[in-house]
Design a protein around this motif. Sequence first.
Motif, PDB file in Angstrom:
ATOM      1  N   HIS A   4       0.863  -1.177   0.000  1.00 26.41           N
ATOM      2  CA  HIS A   4       0.000   0.000   0.000  1.00 26.41           C
ATOM      3  C   HIS A   4       0.902   1.230   0.000  1.00 26.41           C
ATOM      4  CE1 HIS A   4      -3.377  -2.631   0.865  1.00 26.41           C
ATOM      5  NE2 HIS A   4      -2.588  -3.222   1.738  1.00 26.41           N
ATOM      6  N   SER A   5       0.735   2.071  -1.013  1.00 30.51           N
ATOM      7  CA  SER A   5       1.556   3.259  -1.171  1.00 30.51           C
ATOM      8  C   SER A   5       0.852   4.470  -0.589  1.00 30.51           C
ATOM      9  CB  SER A   5       1.850   3.496  -2.648  1.00 30.51           C
ATOM     10  OG  SER A   5       2.558   2.408  -3.183  1.00 30.51           O
ATOM     11  N   ASN A  12       6.881  14.955  -0.904  1.00 32.05           N
ATOM     12  CA  ASN A  12       8.231  14.900  -0.360  1.00 32.05           C
ATOM     13  C   ASN A  12       8.497  13.607   0.411  1.00 32.05           C
ATOM     14  OD1 ASN A  12      10.861  16.075   0.264  1.00 32.05           O
ATOM     15  ND2 ASN A  12      10.086  16.194   2.356  1.00 32.05           N
ATOM     16  N   ILE A  13       7.482  13.093   1.091  1.00 29.28           N
ATOM     17  CA  ILE A  13       7.609  11.857   1.851  1.00 29.28           C
ATOM     18  C   ILE A  13       6.728  10.806   1.192  1.00 29.28           C
ATOM     19  CG2 ILE A  13       7.366  10.742   4.100  1.00 29.28           C
ATOM     20  CD1 ILE A  13       7.364  13.615   5.322  1.00 29.28           C
ATOM     21  N   ARG A  14       7.309   9.661   0.861  1.00 25.16           N
ATOM     22  CA  ARG A  14       6.560   8.568   0.249  1.00 25.16           C
ATOM     23  C   ARG A  14       6.588   7.362   1.181  1.00 25.16           C
ATOM     24  NH1 ARG A  14       2.788   9.732  -2.360  1.00 25.16           N
ATOM     25  NH2 ARG A  14       2.702   7.631  -3.169  1.00 25.16           N
ATOM     26  N   SER A  18       3.954  -2.784   3.423  1.00 22.47           N
ATOM     27  CA  SER A  18       3.772  -4.171   2.989  1.00 22.47           C
ATOM     28  C   SER A  18       3.126  -4.971   4.112  1.00 22.47           C
ATOM     29  CB  SER A  18       5.122  -4.804   2.641  1.00 22.47           C
ATOM     30  OG  SER A  18       5.753  -4.078   1.622  1.00 22.47           O
ATOM     31  N   THR A  19       2.028  -5.672   3.787  1.00 26.68           N
ATOM     32  CA  THR A  19       1.316  -6.465   4.783  1.00 26.68           C
ATOM     33  C   THR A  19       0.546  -7.591   4.103  1.00 26.68           C
ATOM     34  OG1 THR A  19      -0.313  -6.405   6.574  1.00 26.68           O
ATOM     35  CG2 THR A  19      -0.681  -4.895   4.740  1.00 26.68           C
ATOM     36  N   ALA A  20       0.383  -8.682   4.828  1.00 26.09           N
ATOM     37  CA  ALA A  20      -0.447  -9.782   4.346  1.00 26.09           C
ATOM     38  C   ALA A  20      -1.870  -9.663   4.886  1.00 26.09           C
ATOM     39  CB  ALA A  20       0.164 -11.121   4.764  1.00 26.09           C
ATOM     40  N   ILE A  21      -2.107  -8.696   5.762  1.00 34.00           N
ATOM     41  CA  ILE A  21      -3.432  -8.505   6.355  1.00 34.00           C
ATOM     42  C   ILE A  21      -4.320  -7.717   5.388  1.00 34.00           C
ATOM     43  CG2 ILE A  21      -4.729  -7.534   8.299  1.00 34.00           C
ATOM     44  CD1 ILE A  21      -2.142  -7.796   9.967  1.00 34.00           C
ATOM     45  N   ASP A  22      -5.548  -8.182   5.210  1.00 39.48           N
ATOM     46  CA  ASP A  22      -6.517  -7.478   4.372  1.00 39.48           C
ATOM     47  C   ASP A  22      -6.805  -6.112   4.997  1.00 39.48           C
ATOM     48  OD1 ASP A  22      -8.582  -7.134   2.374  1.00 39.48           O
ATOM     49  OD2 ASP A  22     -10.009  -7.487   4.014  1.00 39.48           O
ATOM     50  N   PRO A  23      -6.727  -5.023   4.222  1.00 41.44           N
ATOM     51  CA  PRO A  23      -6.951  -3.695   4.784  1.00 41.44           C
ATOM     52  C   PRO A  23      -8.291  -3.553   5.525  1.00 41.44           C
ATOM     53  CG  PRO A  23      -6.202  -3.506   2.529  1.00 41.44           C
ATOM     54  CD  PRO A  23      -6.426  -4.958   2.795  1.00 41.44           C
ATOM     55  N   ALA A  24      -9.339  -4.184   5.020  1.00 44.96           N
ATOM     56  CA  ALA A  24     -10.660  -4.062   5.655  1.00 44.96           C
ATOM     57  C   ALA A  24     -10.698  -4.722   7.031  1.00 44.96           C
ATOM     58  CB  ALA A  24     -11.735  -4.658   4.757  1.00 44.96           C
ATOM     59  N   GLY A  25      -9.801  -5.655   7.293  1.00 41.87           N
ATOM     60  CA  GLY A  25      -9.786  -6.348   8.574  1.00 41.87           C
ATOM     61  C   GLY A  25      -8.694  -5.885   9.515  1.00 41.87           C
ATOM     62  N   MET A  26      -7.831  -4.995   9.052  1.00 43.84           N
ATOM     63  CA  MET A  26      -6.710  -4.547   9.874  1.00 43.84           C
ATOM     64  C   MET A  26      -7.189  -3.673  11.030  1.00 43.84           C
ATOM     65  SD  MET A  26      -3.202  -2.697   8.728  1.00 43.84           S
ATOM     66  CE  MET A  26      -2.585  -4.242   8.097  1.00 43.84           C
ATOM     67  N   GLU A  27      -6.616  -3.913  12.207  1.00 49.21           N
ATOM     68  CA  GLU A  27      -6.945  -3.086  13.372  1.00 49.21           C
ATOM     69  C   GLU A  27      -6.397  -1.682  13.163  1.00 49.21           C
ATOM     70  OE1 GLU A  27      -5.067  -2.984  17.637  1.00 49.21           O
ATOM     71  OE2 GLU A  27      -6.669  -4.497  17.595  1.00 49.21           O
ATOM     72  N   ILE A  28      -7.247  -0.705  13.351  1.00 47.32           N
ATOM     73  CA  ILE A  28      -6.877   0.706  13.242  1.00 47.32           C
ATOM     74  C   ILE A  28      -7.003   1.305  14.645  1.00 47.32           C
ATOM     75  CG2 ILE A  28      -7.383   2.924  12.132  1.00 47.32           C
ATOM     76  CD1 ILE A  28      -6.582   0.683  10.159  1.00 47.32           C
ATOM     77  N   ARG A  29      -5.962   2.008  15.070  1.00 46.94           N
ATOM     78  CA  ARG A  29      -5.973   2.611  16.394  1.00 46.94           C
ATOM     79  C   ARG A  29      -6.068   4.129  16.292  1.00 46.94           C
ATOM     80  NH1 ARG A  29      -2.478  -1.250  16.085  1.00 46.94           N
ATOM     81  NH2 ARG A  29      -0.654   0.067  15.900  1.00 46.94           N
ATOM     82  N   ALA A  30      -6.877   4.694  17.173  1.00 46.66           N
ATOM     83  CA  ALA A  30      -7.011   6.147  17.259  1.00 46.66           C
ATOM     84  C   ALA A  30      -6.496   6.560  18.631  1.00 46.66           C
ATOM     85  CB  ALA A  30      -8.459   6.573  17.071  1.00 46.66           C
ATOM     86  N   ASN A 100      -4.392   7.654   7.126  1.00 46.45           N
ATOM     87  CA  ASN A 100      -4.858   8.814   6.359  1.00 46.45           C
ATOM     88  C   ASN A 100      -3.836   9.263   5.313  1.00 46.45           C
ATOM     89  OD1 ASN A 100      -7.147   8.775   7.927  1.00 46.45           O
ATOM     90  ND2 ASN A 100      -6.480  10.429   9.261  1.00 46.45           N
ATOM     91  N   ALA A 101      -2.575   8.847   5.463  1.00 42.39           N
ATOM     92  CA  ALA A 101      -1.532   9.221   4.510  1.00 42.39           C
ATOM     93  C   ALA A 101      -1.377   8.191   3.385  1.00 42.39           C
ATOM     94  CB  ALA A 101      -0.199   9.406   5.238  1.00 42.39           C
ATOM     95  N   LEU A 102      -2.163   7.124   3.422  1.00 38.01           N
ATOM     96  CA  LEU A 102      -2.097   6.111   2.362  1.00 38.01           C
ATOM     97  C   LEU A 102      -3.016   6.485   1.199  1.00 38.01           C
ATOM     98  CD1 LEU A 102      -2.080   2.876   4.551  1.00 38.01           C
ATOM     99  CD2 LEU A 102      -0.122   3.962   3.386  1.00 38.01           C
TER     100      LEU A 102
END
Length: 141
Positions: A4-5, A12-14, A18-30, A100-102
């Motif tokens: 995921h880019s 300026n920052i890229r 890389s992950t094997a986890i499906d984005p829809a199932g990945m734990e997101i922390r706030a 949010n930067a992806l």
Amino acid sequence: MAVHSGGCHCGNIRLSFSTAIDPAGMEIRACQCSFCTRHGSRAAADPKGRLTISVEDKARLQVYRFGLRTADYLICRECGVYVAAIAGEGNDARAIVIVNALDEREQFSREPIPVRYDAESREQRLARRRTAWMPVEVLGI
């Protein structure tokens, strides 16, 4: 592994996550600290994945530390986007990516889990990051 880019708004920052986890199932922390809430941060990490950060002009990279000073928060000085946080150095460095930067941030659709780390000691915080954050490579600085 899927890649995921992303990066900051001005380019300026890229990022390359890389992950094997499906984005829809990945734990997101706030994180609920004042810095993260002010940035609307949604963070992710895959301890078995990898984050590569490429910086075109290091003079336009702001590295910010606060609180227990256990991590570097990477922000573009040009466009103001918070892209990642890094704890440790060299081969021991571990990171989180700011969803949010992806480029395909909408794929990371799981509801963020509010987290508070205020009660952690410096040692506890570093230990958590060693196990929960992912390996990182930074190019250009």
